[in-house]
Design a protein around this motif. Structure first.
Motif, PDB file in Angstrom:
ATOM      1  N   ARG A  75       0.845  -1.143  -0.083  1.00 19.56           N
ATOM      2  CA  ARG A  75      -0.004   0.040   0.087  1.00 19.56           C
ATOM      3  C   ARG A  75       1.100   1.092   0.012  1.00 19.56           C
ATOM      4  NH1 ARG A  75      -2.344  -0.279   4.957  1.00 19.56           N
ATOM      5  NH2 ARG A  75      -3.516   2.004   4.699  1.00 19.56           N
ATOM      6  N   SER A  76       1.981   1.186   0.598  1.00 21.05           N
ATOM      7  CA  SER A  76       2.776   2.353   0.748  1.00 21.05           C
ATOM      8  C   SER A  76       3.561   2.758  -0.636  1.00 21.05           C
ATOM      9  CB  SER A  76       3.873   2.189   1.901  1.00 21.05           C
ATOM     10  OG  SER A  76       3.276   2.020   3.212  1.00 21.05           O
ATOM     11  N   ILE A  77       3.994   1.810  -1.091  1.00 15.98           N
ATOM     12  CA  ILE A  77       4.714   1.587  -2.513  1.00 15.98           C
ATOM     13  C   ILE A  77       3.572   2.181  -3.575  1.00 15.98           C
ATOM     14  CG2 ILE A  77       5.577   0.304  -4.556  1.00 15.98           C
ATOM     15  CD1 ILE A  77       6.743  -1.660  -2.398  1.00 15.98           C
ATOM     16  N   ALA A  78       2.144   1.610  -3.404  1.00 16.17           N
ATOM     17  CA  ALA A  78       1.256   2.129  -4.321  1.00 16.17           C
ATOM     18  C   ALA A  78       0.999   3.927  -4.092  1.00 16.17           C
ATOM     19  CB  ALA A  78       0.037   1.397  -4.183  1.00 16.17           C
ATOM     20  N   ALA A  79       1.118   4.112  -2.849  1.00 21.96           N
ATOM     21  CA  ALA A  79       0.605   5.516  -2.501  1.00 21.96           C
ATOM     22  C   ALA A  79       1.949   6.241  -3.125  1.00 21.96           C
ATOM     23  CB  ALA A  79       0.591   5.825  -0.910  1.00 21.96           C
ATOM     24  N   LEU A  80       3.374   5.881  -2.779  1.00 18.33           N
ATOM     25  CA  LEU A  80       4.341   6.639  -3.250  1.00 18.33           C
ATOM     26  C   LEU A  80       4.216   6.839  -4.671  1.00 18.33           C
ATOM     27  CD1 LEU A  80       7.167   8.078  -2.380  1.00 18.33           C
ATOM     28  CD2 LEU A  80       8.147   5.611  -2.746  1.00 18.33           C
ATOM     29  N   ALA A  81       3.940   5.839  -5.502  1.00 21.04           N
ATOM     30  CA  ALA A  81       3.777   5.807  -6.983  1.00 21.04           C
ATOM     31  C   ALA A  81       2.668   6.974  -7.495  1.00 21.04           C
ATOM     32  CB  ALA A  81       3.720   4.288  -7.563  1.00 21.04           C
ATOM     33  N   ALA A  82       1.816   6.782  -6.628  1.00 20.20           N
ATOM     34  CA  ALA A  82       0.674   7.699  -7.120  1.00 20.20           C
ATOM     35  C   ALA A  82       0.662   9.057  -6.741  1.00 20.20           C
ATOM     36  CB  ALA A  82      -0.601   7.028  -6.457  1.00 20.20           C
ATOM     37  N   ASP A  84       2.461  12.735  -6.784  1.00 20.84           N
ATOM     38  CA  ASP A  84       3.095  13.705  -7.865  1.00 20.84           C
ATOM     39  C   ASP A  84       3.621  14.574  -7.268  1.00 20.84           C
ATOM     40  OD1 ASP A  84       1.110  15.124  -6.522  1.00 20.84           O
ATOM     41  OD2 ASP A  84       0.005  15.857  -8.563  1.00 20.84           O
ATOM     42  N   ASP A  85       4.001  14.591  -5.900  1.00 21.15           N
ATOM     43  CA  ASP A  85       4.792  15.795  -5.469  1.00 21.15           C
ATOM     44  C   ASP A  85       6.182  15.178  -4.904  1.00 21.15           C
ATOM     45  OD1 ASP A  85       3.566  14.262  -3.760  1.00 21.15           O
ATOM     46  OD2 ASP A  85       3.155  15.982  -1.968  1.00 21.15           O
ATOM     47  N   LEU A  86       6.487  13.920  -5.364  1.00 18.32           N
ATOM     48  CA  LEU A  86       7.871  13.361  -4.863  1.00 18.32           C
ATOM     49  C   LEU A  86       8.962  14.068  -5.239  1.00 18.32           C
ATOM     50  CD1 LEU A  86       8.864  11.020  -3.198  1.00 18.32           C
ATOM     51  CD2 LEU A  86       9.144   9.919  -5.455  1.00 18.32           C
ATOM     52  N   ASP A  87       9.792  14.434  -4.273  1.00 19.00           N
ATOM     53  CA  ASP A  87      11.157  15.321  -4.485  1.00 19.00           C
ATOM     54  C   ASP A  87      11.798  14.602  -5.520  1.00 19.00           C
ATOM     55  OD1 ASP A  87      13.135  17.103  -3.351  1.00 19.00           O
ATOM     56  OD2 ASP A  87      14.211  15.268  -3.079  1.00 19.00           O
ATOM     57  N   ALA A  88      12.426  15.264  -6.316  1.00 22.30           N
ATOM     58  CA  ALA A  88      13.319  14.740  -7.305  1.00 22.30           C
ATOM     59  C   ALA A  88      14.557  13.857  -6.866  1.00 22.30           C
ATOM     60  CB  ALA A  88      14.020  15.545  -8.358  1.00 22.30           C
ATOM     61  N   GLU A  89      15.183  14.376  -5.901  1.00 20.98           N
ATOM     62  CA  GLU A  89      16.215  13.571  -5.352  1.00 20.98           C
ATOM     63  C   GLU A  89      15.869  12.209  -4.753  1.00 20.98           C
ATOM     64  OE1 GLU A  89      19.097  15.513  -2.594  1.00 20.98           O
ATOM     65  OE2 GLU A  89      18.753  17.522  -3.718  1.00 20.98           O
ATOM     66  N   LEU A  90      14.694  12.254  -4.130  1.00 18.11           N
ATOM     67  CA  LEU A  90      14.250  11.222  -3.248  1.00 18.11           C
ATOM     68  C   LEU A  90      13.933  10.167  -4.365  1.00 18.11           C
ATOM     69  CD1 LEU A  90      13.347   9.600  -0.800  1.00 18.11           C
ATOM     70  CD2 LEU A  90      11.128  10.820  -0.959  1.00 18.11           C
ATOM     71  N   ALA A  91      13.047  10.515  -5.435  1.00 23.97           N
ATOM     72  CA  ALA A  91      12.764   9.780  -6.620  1.00 23.97           C
ATOM     73  C   ALA A  91      13.960   8.994  -7.035  1.00 23.97           C
ATOM     74  CB  ALA A  91      11.893  10.514  -7.606  1.00 23.97           C
ATOM     75  N   GLU A  92      15.128   9.571  -7.316  1.00 17.60           N
ATOM     76  CA  GLU A  92      16.324   9.149  -7.847  1.00 17.60           C
ATOM     77  C   GLU A  92      16.847   8.380  -6.870  1.00 17.60           C
ATOM     78  OE1 GLU A  92      20.573  10.796  -8.849  1.00 17.60           O
ATOM     79  OE2 GLU A  92      18.819  12.030  -9.632  1.00 17.60           O
ATOM     80  N   GLU A  93      16.754   8.453  -5.581  1.00 14.99           N
ATOM     81  CA  GLU A  93      17.496   7.631  -4.700  1.00 14.99           C
ATOM     82  C   GLU A  93      16.658   6.182  -4.686  1.00 14.99           C
ATOM     83  OE1 GLU A  93      18.327   7.248   0.075  1.00 14.99           O
ATOM     84  OE2 GLU A  93      16.987   8.667  -0.622  1.00 14.99           O
ATOM     85  N   ILE A  94      15.370   6.301  -4.779  1.00 11.44           N
ATOM     86  CA  ILE A  94      14.522   5.234  -4.699  1.00 11.44           C
ATOM     87  C   ILE A  94      14.682   4.322  -5.975  1.00 11.44           C
ATOM     88  CG2 ILE A  94      12.039   4.353  -4.744  1.00 11.44           C
ATOM     89  CD1 ILE A  94      11.403   6.656  -2.850  1.00 11.44           C
ATOM     90  N   GLU A  95      14.678   5.062  -7.070  1.00 15.85           N
ATOM     91  CA  GLU A  95      15.186   4.518  -8.441  1.00 15.85           C
ATOM     92  C   GLU A  95      16.216   3.474  -8.390  1.00 15.85           C
ATOM     93  OE1 GLU A  95      15.638   5.479 -12.844  1.00 15.85           O
ATOM     94  OE2 GLU A  95      14.323   6.636 -11.778  1.00 15.85           O
ATOM     95  N   GLU A  96      17.379   4.078  -7.786  1.00 17.91           N
ATOM     96  CA  GLU A  96      18.529   3.648  -7.857  1.00 17.91           C
ATOM     97  C   GLU A  96      18.385   2.425  -6.904  1.00 17.91           C
ATOM     98  OE1 GLU A  96      22.926   4.369  -5.822  1.00 17.91           O
ATOM     99  OE2 GLU A  96      21.950   6.093  -6.881  1.00 17.91           O
ATOM    100  N   LEU A  97      17.903   2.532  -5.588  1.00 17.18           N
ATOM    101  CA  LEU A  97      17.980   1.148  -4.750  1.00 17.18           C
ATOM    102  C   LEU A  97      16.900   0.099  -5.362  1.00 17.18           C
ATOM    103  CD1 LEU A  97      17.330   3.372  -1.509  1.00 17.18           C
ATOM    104  CD2 LEU A  97      19.245   1.948  -2.242  1.00 17.18           C
ATOM    105  N   GLU A  98      15.818   0.533  -6.002  1.00 18.92           N
ATOM    106  CA  GLU A  98      14.946  -0.531  -6.685  1.00 18.92           C
ATOM    107  C   GLU A  98      15.746  -1.115  -7.627  1.00 18.92           C
ATOM    108  OE1 GLU A  98      10.467   1.643  -5.881  1.00 18.92           O
ATOM    109  OE2 GLU A  98      11.554   2.129  -7.872  1.00 18.92           O
ATOM    110  N   SER A  99      16.736  -0.601  -8.254  1.00 18.56           N
ATOM    111  CA  SER A  99      17.431  -1.465  -9.383  1.00 18.56           C
ATOM    112  C   SER A  99      18.191  -2.777  -9.035  1.00 18.56           C
ATOM    113  CB  SER A  99      18.496  -0.455  -9.946  1.00 18.56           C
ATOM    114  OG  SER A  99      19.559   0.123  -9.373  1.00 18.56           O
ATOM    115  N   ASP A 100      18.345  -2.821  -7.521  1.00 17.54           N
ATOM    116  CA  ASP A 100      18.795  -4.079  -7.329  1.00 17.54           C
ATOM    117  C   ASP A 100      17.699  -5.162  -6.697  1.00 17.54           C
ATOM    118  OD1 ASP A 100      20.082  -5.994  -5.493  1.00 17.54           O
ATOM    119  OD2 ASP A 100      21.616  -4.674  -4.539  1.00 17.54           O
ATOM    120  N   PRO A 101      17.708  -5.884  -7.475  1.00 21.80           N
ATOM    121  CA  PRO A 101      16.533  -6.915  -7.266  1.00 21.80           C
ATOM    122  C   PRO A 101      16.544  -7.601  -5.909  1.00 21.80           C
ATOM    123  CG  PRO A 101      17.650  -7.754  -8.984  1.00 21.80           C
ATOM    124  CD  PRO A 101      18.294  -6.394  -8.470  1.00 21.80           C
ATOM    125  N   VAL A 102      17.595  -7.719  -5.267  1.00 24.95           N
ATOM    126  CA  VAL A 102      17.910  -8.521  -3.924  1.00 24.95           C
ATOM    127  C   VAL A 102      17.258  -7.323  -2.961  1.00 24.95           C
ATOM    128  CG1 VAL A 102      19.568  -9.362  -2.501  1.00 24.95           C
ATOM    129  CG2 VAL A 102      19.653 -10.024  -4.938  1.00 24.95           C
TER     130      VAL A 102
END
Length: 158
Positions: A75-82, A84-102
Motif C-alpha cells: 500500500r505504501s509503494i502504491a501511494a508513493l507511486a501515485a 505527484d509531489d515526490l522530491d526529485a532527489e528522493l525519486a532518484e534515490e528510490i529508483e537507484e535502490l529499486e534497481s537491485d532486485p535483491v
C-alpha cells in the motif's frame, strides 16, 4: 504534507530529515540548529533527542505496522507511486535502490525477524517507502507523543 505545512521553530513540532532513518542516526541528524539541510523545510531550532532512541522508536513503529498490516509495504509503494509531489532527489534515490532486485525482495519480505539481517540499503528503501517524514514535538512530551511519524498511508483501522 508539504514543507510549508511544517510548524515554525517556535511551534510544537519540528520536522527532521529522514535521510538517515533506516541507518543509524547521529546526533547531528536530529540536533540541527539551522534546519536539517536536506530541503525538507525544517525551521531548525535546537532539536534535542538521543539519536539511538529516536532510531529505535521509529524502527519499532515500522515493525508494528509490518506485523499488524499484511499489505502495509504494498500500500505504501502504491501511494508513493501515485503521488505527484515526490522530491526529485528522493525519486532518484528510490529508483537507484529499486534497481537491485535483491534489495527489493528483502524489502517486500521485511519482518521483525528479517530486518536486523537486511542490508542497510534495503532498510533505507523500506523506510523511504513507508515514511514520509518524522517530526519532533516539545521535549517535555513523552516519546510516544513527541515523535510524530507521517506515514505514506494511514494505519488500517481494525
Amino acid at each position: 504534507m508539504s514543507s510549508s505545512d511544517f510548524p515554525a521553530s517556535d511551534d510544537s513540532a519540528q520536522p527532521i530529515s529522514l535521510s538517515a532513518i533506516g541507518t543509524p542516526l547521529t546526533l547531528e541528524d536530529v540536533s540541527a540548529t539551522s534546519g536539517c539541510g536536506d530541503g525538507c523545510g525544517c525551521a531548525g531550532g535546537g532539536i534535542d533527542i538521543d539519536a539511538d532512541l529516536l532510531d529505535a522508536f521509529v524502527t519499532e513503529q515500522v515493525l508494528v505496522r509490518l506485523e499488524t498490516e499484511p499489505a502495509f509495504v504494498a500500500r505504501s509503494i502504491a501511494a508513493l507511486a501515485a503521488g505527484d509531489d515526490l522530491d526529485a532527489e528522493l525519486a532518484e534515490e528510490i529508483e537507484e535502490l529499486e534497481s537491485d532486485p535483491v534489495l527489493l525482495l528483502d524489502v517486500l519480505g521485511a519482518t521483525r525477524e528479517t530486518l536486523p539481517d537486511m542490508e542497510s540499503d534495503a532498510v533505507v528503501l523500506l523506510f523511504r517507502y513507508v515514511i514520509d517524514h518524522v517530526a519532533l514535538g516539545p521535549e517535555e512530551l513523552p516519546l510516544e507523543e513527541r515523535v510524530q511519524i507521517e506515514w505514506r498511508v494511514p494505519p488500517v483501522q481494525a
